[in-house]
Write a protein that holds these residues in place. Sequence first.
Motif, PDB file in Angstrom:
ATOM      1  N   ARG A  48       0.831  -1.213   0.000  1.00 44.28           N
ATOM      2  CA  ARG A  48       0.000   0.000   0.000  1.00 44.28           C
ATOM      3  C   ARG A  48       0.864   1.261   0.000  1.00 44.28           C
ATOM      4  NH1 ARG A  48      -3.708  -3.103   3.303  1.00 44.28           N
ATOM      5  NH2 ARG A  48      -5.638  -3.266   2.138  1.00 44.28           N
ATOM      6  N   GLU A  52       0.428   3.649  -3.061  1.00 38.02           N
ATOM      7  CA  GLU A  52      -0.337   4.863  -2.784  1.00 38.02           C
ATOM      8  C   GLU A  52       0.509   6.077  -2.449  1.00 38.02           C
ATOM      9  OE1 GLU A  52      -3.056   3.862   0.309  1.00 38.02           O
ATOM     10  OE2 GLU A  52      -3.836   2.135  -0.782  1.00 38.02           O
ATOM     11  N   TRP A  72       0.794  11.133   4.120  1.00 39.86           N
ATOM     12  CA  TRP A  72       0.210   9.832   3.769  1.00 39.86           C
ATOM     13  C   TRP A  72       0.029   8.972   5.022  1.00 39.86           C
ATOM     14  CZ3 TRP A  72       1.665   4.740   4.284  1.00 39.86           C
ATOM     15  CH2 TRP A  72       0.855   3.821   3.614  1.00 39.86           C
ATOM     16  N   TYR A  76      -3.396   7.414   6.353  1.00 40.15           N
ATOM     17  CA  TYR A  76      -3.497   5.958   6.487  1.00 40.15           C
ATOM     18  C   TYR A  76      -3.937   5.564   7.900  1.00 40.15           C
ATOM     19  CZ  TYR A  76      -2.173   1.029   6.123  1.00 40.15           C
ATOM     20  OH  TYR A  76      -2.179  -0.337   6.109  1.00 40.15           O
TER      21      TYR A  76
END
Length: 109
Positions: A48, A52, A72, A76
Amino acid sequence: MDPGDPRRGTELTSNAVLGWSGEAKIDWHYIAPGKPTQNGFVESFNGRMRDECLNAHWFLSLDDARAKIEAWRRHYNESRPHTSLGWMTPRCDWAWNVDPCFGVMGAQN
């Protein structure tokens, strides 16, 4: 290369940890090559993060990378819906009232 050379850090750290674990009589277990499912949570997170975050951004400097990765990480961990919370986000009111052992606390029937 000199053993004290900092460019050999990971190699020397690994050797030191293996030496210590042997002296402490601690078994050292490796993830078998080609068996990433032995560590599925980390493999899932790494995928991920790569897809991402790392592949989605062009980092212009170390400070820029730190800022984008931190943004991020916060998304998350705080804003992203989680299957374990019924696709709710950790920040929503409902998620804060869930007890992992007993389910929803104070729920109305």
